[in-house]
Write a protein that holds these residues in place. Structure first.
Motif, PDB file in Angstrom:
ATOM      1  N   GLU A  11       0.812  -1.219   0.000  1.00 57.62           N
ATOM      2  CA  GLU A  11       0.000   0.000   0.000  1.00 57.62           C
ATOM      3  C   GLU A  11       0.843   1.265   0.000  1.00 57.62           C
ATOM      4  OE1 GLU A  11      -2.658  -0.231   3.275  1.00 57.62           O
ATOM      5  OE2 GLU A  11      -3.702  -2.004   2.524  1.00 57.62           O
ATOM      6  N   GLY A  12       2.110   1.153   0.220  1.00 56.54           N
ATOM      7  CA  GLY A  12       2.990   2.311   0.231  1.00 56.54           C
ATOM      8  C   GLY A  12       4.361   1.922   0.727  1.00 56.54           C
ATOM      9  N   PRO A  13       5.301   2.862   0.743  1.00 56.81           N
ATOM     10  CA  PRO A  13       6.673   2.550   1.162  1.00 56.81           C
ATOM     11  C   PRO A  13       6.756   2.092   2.616  1.00 56.81           C
ATOM     12  CG  PRO A  13       6.349   4.923   0.925  1.00 56.81           C
ATOM     13  CD  PRO A  13       5.147   4.273   0.351  1.00 56.81           C
ATOM     14  N   LEU A  14       5.931   2.641   3.499  1.00 51.08           N
ATOM     15  CA  LEU A  14       5.951   2.199   4.894  1.00 51.08           C
ATOM     16  C   LEU A  14       5.464   0.765   5.018  1.00 51.08           C
ATOM     17  CD1 LEU A  14       4.654   5.410   6.717  1.00 51.08           C
ATOM     18  CD2 LEU A  14       6.991   4.521   6.689  1.00 51.08           C
ATOM     19  N   GLU A  86      21.476  12.645  18.073  1.00 47.95           N
ATOM     20  CA  GLU A  86      20.171  12.122  17.665  1.00 47.95           C
ATOM     21  C   GLU A  86      20.344  10.996  16.656  1.00 47.95           C
ATOM     22  OE1 GLU A  86      15.976  13.695  15.677  1.00 47.95           O
ATOM     23  OE2 GLU A  86      17.669  15.072  15.979  1.00 47.95           O
ATOM     24  N   ASP A  87      19.600   9.931  16.858  1.00 45.17           N
ATOM     25  CA  ASP A  87      19.651   8.778  15.960  1.00 45.17           C
ATOM     26  C   ASP A  87      19.007   9.152  14.628  1.00 45.17           C
ATOM     27  OD1 ASP A  87      19.499   6.341  14.659  1.00 45.17           O
ATOM     28  OD2 ASP A  87      19.034   5.239  16.489  1.00 45.17           O
ATOM     29  N   PRO A  88      19.714   9.003  13.503  1.00 49.02           N
ATOM     30  CA  PRO A  88      19.131   9.352  12.193  1.00 49.02           C
ATOM     31  C   PRO A  88      17.879   8.539  11.873  1.00 49.02           C
ATOM     32  CG  PRO A  88      21.517   9.020  12.037  1.00 49.02           C
ATOM     33  CD  PRO A  88      21.104   8.545  13.399  1.00 49.02           C
ATOM     34  N   ARG A  89      17.699   7.405  12.562  1.00 51.12           N
ATOM     35  CA  ARG A  89      16.554   6.546  12.292  1.00 51.12           C
ATOM     36  C   ARG A  89      15.300   6.939  13.088  1.00 51.12           C
ATOM     37  NH1 ARG A  89      19.578   1.147  14.042  1.00 51.12           N
ATOM     38  NH2 ARG A  89      19.958   2.582  15.777  1.00 51.12           N
ATOM     39  N   ALA A  90      15.430   7.927  14.002  1.00 48.20           N
ATOM     40  CA  ALA A  90      14.344   8.235  14.941  1.00 48.20           C
ATOM     41  C   ALA A  90      13.053   8.627  14.221  1.00 48.20           C
ATOM     42  CB  ALA A  90      14.784   9.353  15.891  1.00 48.20           C
ATOM     43  N   GLN A  91      13.160   9.519  13.249  1.00 44.80           N
ATOM     44  CA  GLN A  91      11.957   9.971  12.547  1.00 44.80           C
ATOM     45  C   GLN A  91      11.316   8.839  11.750  1.00 44.80           C
ATOM     46  OE1 GLN A  91      12.622  13.372  10.054  1.00 44.80           O
ATOM     47  NE2 GLN A  91      10.459  13.608   9.519  1.00 44.80           N
ATOM     48  N   LEU A  92      12.135   8.010  11.141  1.00 43.22           N
ATOM     49  CA  LEU A  92      11.607   6.875  10.382  1.00 43.22           C
ATOM     50  C   LEU A  92      10.922   5.880  11.314  1.00 43.22           C
ATOM     51  CD1 LEU A  92      11.352   5.277   7.745  1.00 43.22           C
ATOM     52  CD2 LEU A  92      13.604   4.276   8.222  1.00 43.22           C
ATOM     53  N   VAL A  93      11.493   5.651  12.487  1.00 45.67           N
ATOM     54  CA  VAL A  93      10.883   4.737  13.462  1.00 45.67           C
ATOM     55  C   VAL A  93       9.521   5.256  13.893  1.00 45.67           C
ATOM     56  CG1 VAL A  93      11.091   3.825  15.810  1.00 45.67           C
ATOM     57  CG2 VAL A  93      13.070   3.795  14.284  1.00 45.67           C
ATOM     58  N   GLN A  94       9.428   6.565  14.136  1.00 43.01           N
ATOM     59  CA  GLN A  94       8.147   7.154  14.540  1.00 43.01           C
ATOM     60  C   GLN A  94       7.091   6.974  13.453  1.00 43.01           C
ATOM     61  OE1 GLN A  94       7.437   8.313  17.502  1.00 43.01           O
ATOM     62  NE2 GLN A  94       5.331   8.848  16.929  1.00 43.01           N
ATOM     63  N   GLN A  95       7.484   7.186  12.197  1.00 42.98           N
ATOM     64  CA  GLN A  95       6.546   7.004  11.081  1.00 42.98           C
ATOM     65  C   GLN A  95       6.091   5.550  10.986  1.00 42.98           C
ATOM     66  OE1 GLN A  95       8.568   8.454   7.601  1.00 42.98           O
ATOM     67  NE2 GLN A  95       8.263  10.608   8.132  1.00 42.98           N
ATOM     68  N   LEU A  96       7.014   4.626  11.178  1.00 42.71           N
ATOM     69  CA  LEU A  96       6.664   3.204  11.097  1.00 42.71           C
ATOM     70  C   LEU A  96       5.716   2.801  12.224  1.00 42.71           C
ATOM     71  CD1 LEU A  96      10.128   1.676  10.137  1.00 42.71           C
ATOM     72  CD2 LEU A  96       8.050   1.597   8.752  1.00 42.71           C
ATOM     73  N   LEU A  97       5.952   3.337  13.442  1.00 45.21           N
ATOM     74  CA  LEU A  97       5.076   3.018  14.571  1.00 45.21           C
ATOM     75  C   LEU A  97       3.662   3.539  14.333  1.00 45.21           C
ATOM     76  CD1 LEU A  97       7.479   3.733  17.582  1.00 45.21           C
ATOM     77  CD2 LEU A  97       6.643   1.505  16.807  1.00 45.21           C
ATOM     78  N   GLU A  98       3.551   4.770  13.841  1.00 48.23           N
ATOM     79  CA  GLU A  98       2.228   5.336  13.569  1.00 48.23           C
ATOM     80  C   GLU A  98       1.523   4.554  12.463  1.00 48.23           C
ATOM     81  OE1 GLU A  98       2.725   9.445  12.682  1.00 48.23           O
ATOM     82  OE2 GLU A  98       3.340   9.987  14.719  1.00 48.23           O
ATOM     83  N   TYR A  99       2.267   4.211  11.409  1.00 52.34           N
ATOM     84  CA  TYR A  99       1.646   3.461  10.314  1.00 52.34           C
ATOM     85  C   TYR A  99       1.200   2.078  10.787  1.00 52.34           C
ATOM     86  CZ  TYR A  99       1.046   0.992   5.915  1.00 52.34           C
ATOM     87  OH  TYR A  99       0.518   0.245   4.895  1.00 52.34           O
ATOM     88  N   MET A 101       0.283   1.259  13.782  1.00 50.58           N
ATOM     89  CA  MET A 101      -0.910   1.418  14.613  1.00 50.58           C
ATOM     90  C   MET A 101      -2.147   1.587  13.734  1.00 50.58           C
ATOM     91  SD  MET A 101      -1.772   4.409  17.404  1.00 50.58           S
ATOM     92  CE  MET A 101      -1.740   5.658  16.102  1.00 50.58           C
ATOM     93  N   TYR A 102      -2.070   2.468  12.715  1.00 55.93           N
ATOM     94  CA  TYR A 102      -3.219   2.690  11.830  1.00 55.93           C
ATOM     95  C   TYR A 102      -3.564   1.425  11.036  1.00 55.93           C
ATOM     96  CZ  TYR A 102      -2.938   7.684  12.808  1.00 55.93           C
ATOM     97  OH  TYR A 102      -2.931   8.906  13.421  1.00 55.93           O
ATOM     98  N   LYS A 103      -2.538   0.681  10.650  1.00 60.30           N
ATOM     99  CA  LYS A 103      -2.783  -0.549   9.898  1.00 60.30           C
ATOM    100  C   LYS A 103      -3.495  -1.572  10.776  1.00 60.30           C
ATOM    101  CE  LYS A 103      -0.496  -3.962   6.981  1.00 60.30           C
ATOM    102  NZ  LYS A 103       0.784  -4.419   6.391  1.00 60.30           N
ATOM    103  N   TYR A 104      -3.098  -1.624  12.060  1.00 60.15           N
ATOM    104  CA  TYR A 104      -3.757  -2.552  12.988  1.00 60.15           C
ATOM    105  C   TYR A 104      -5.218  -2.147  13.202  1.00 60.15           C
ATOM    106  CZ  TYR A 104      -5.008  -4.778  17.405  1.00 60.15           C
ATOM    107  OH  TYR A 104      -5.666  -5.480  18.389  1.00 60.15           O
ATOM    108  N   ILE A 105      -5.444  -0.827  13.367  1.00 62.45           N
ATOM    109  CA  ILE A 105      -6.815  -0.343  13.585  1.00 62.45           C
ATOM    110  C   ILE A 105      -7.678  -0.612  12.362  1.00 62.45           C
ATOM    111  CG2 ILE A 105      -8.221   1.727  13.950  1.00 62.45           C
ATOM    112  CD1 ILE A 105      -5.946   2.832  15.650  1.00 62.45           C
ATOM    113  N   SER A 106      -7.111  -0.389  11.162  1.00 61.73           N
ATOM    114  CA  SER A 106      -7.884  -0.635   9.940  1.00 61.73           C
ATOM    115  C   SER A 106      -8.238  -2.114   9.816  1.00 61.73           C
ATOM    116  CB  SER A 106      -7.097  -0.168   8.710  1.00 61.73           C
ATOM    117  OG  SER A 106      -5.916  -0.945   8.549  1.00 61.73           O
ATOM    118  N   GLY A 107      -7.316  -2.990  10.249  1.00 61.73           N
ATOM    119  CA  GLY A 107      -7.616  -4.424  10.232  1.00 61.73           C
ATOM    120  C   GLY A 107      -8.746  -4.768  11.194  1.00 61.73           C
ATOM    121  N   GLU A 108      -8.732  -4.143  12.386  1.00 62.21           N
ATOM    122  CA  GLU A 108      -9.805  -4.381  13.353  1.00 62.21           C
ATOM    123  C   GLU A 108     -11.148  -3.914  12.800  1.00 62.21           C
ATOM    124  OE1 GLU A 108      -9.945  -5.714  16.528  1.00 62.21           O
ATOM    125  OE2 GLU A 108      -7.960  -6.527  16.070  1.00 62.21           O
ATOM    126  N   LEU A 109     -11.153  -2.733  12.171  1.00 63.67           N
ATOM    127  CA  LEU A 109     -12.395  -2.215  11.598  1.00 63.67           C
ATOM    128  C   LEU A 109     -12.901  -3.110  10.474  1.00 63.67           C
ATOM    129  CD1 LEU A 109     -11.614   1.620  11.495  1.00 63.67           C
ATOM    130  CD2 LEU A 109     -13.103   0.423  13.100  1.00 63.67           C
TER     131      LEU A 109
END
Length: 250
Positions: A11-14, A86-99, A101-109
């Protein structure tokens, strides 16, 4: 070592990154950026080789991964006061965690939607005679243990509740009633009065009024009759009683 790639729809790069993390069973907070970047680029090249429509967001993520990879390979810059860089991966990790979470919620719905699609609703079809049925009440049984003392207790309780509803302040206010006094009717009455009383006192006329509203309307009626020439007003001195003379023939 060659990497065998089997493409599937993402569905996308994430979504692709999450697939690679799950496939390699790595901690999302400690991404092996070099290995994941190499696998991600392999997927992109395979998508291009098969003439698939590679969306720009996949290419943007590829550039982001390469940038993070370059920063991870370079020595960490020195910081003041022994602060951790600062870890260069921090922002990418945050994006992956949010995605994730949304993917899990969409599966539940989606699961709930599928469960709801299997639920059927039936309009109640109760016969009219059943719906109208009322269970009979046995009055003898209902009042079997009822005595005069209990009745008096219930009555006093109800009366107490009625008294408590009364506002102790507002209940003492008088009722405001609107007085229906017409200027036209007052002028007509004064005109008839002037026909039978050629000369009369303004003060004596007002003393016959029963309310403040009637005094005001009477005063306005006198002004209107004076303007019409029906009556004439005279006053000998300031604050003396006003004398009214009728100009209408009897």
């Amino acid at each position: 070592m060659d990497l065998t790639v089997k493409l599937q729809a993402f569905e996308g790069p994430l979504d692709l990154l999450l697939h690679l993390l799950d496939k390699n069973k790595v901690n999302i907070y400690d991404i092996p950026i070099v290995e994941i970047t190499n696998q991600y680029m392999a997927y992109i090249r395979e998508m291009q080789r098969q003439d698939l429509n590679v969306m720009s967001e996949f290419m943007v993520m590829a550039a982001t991964l390469l940038d993070i990879k370059a920063k991870m390979l370079l020595p960490a810059p020195e910081t003041e006061d022994d602060e951790e860089a600062e870890d260069p991966r921090a922002q990418l990790v945050q994006q992956l965690l949010e995605y994730k979470m949304y993917k899990y919620i969409s599966g539940e719905l989606k699961d709930r939607q599928m469960d709801a699609s299997r639920v059927l609703f039936k309009v109640p079809t109760i016969p009219a005679e059943v719906a109208a049925y009322e269970e009979p009440v046995d009055l003898d049984e209902l009042v079997a243990d009822l005595t005069l003392d209990k009745l008096n207790e219930i009555f006093q309780s109800m009366m107490k509740k009625q008294v408590e509803k009364i506002d102790p302040i507002r209940s003492k206010f008088g009722k405001i009633q609107k007085e229906e006094i017409s200027l036209e009717d007052c002028m007509s009455s004064l005109e008839d009065y002037a026909k039978s009383h050629k000369h009369f006192s303004f003060r004596g006329l007002l003393e016959q009024a029963k309310s403040k509203t009637e005094i005001i309307v009477t005063f306005l009626a006198i002004l209107e009759l004076m303007k019409m020439g029906t009556i004439r007003i005279t006053q000998e001195a300031i604050f003396d009683d006003i004398q009214i003379t009728s100009q209408v023939a009897a």
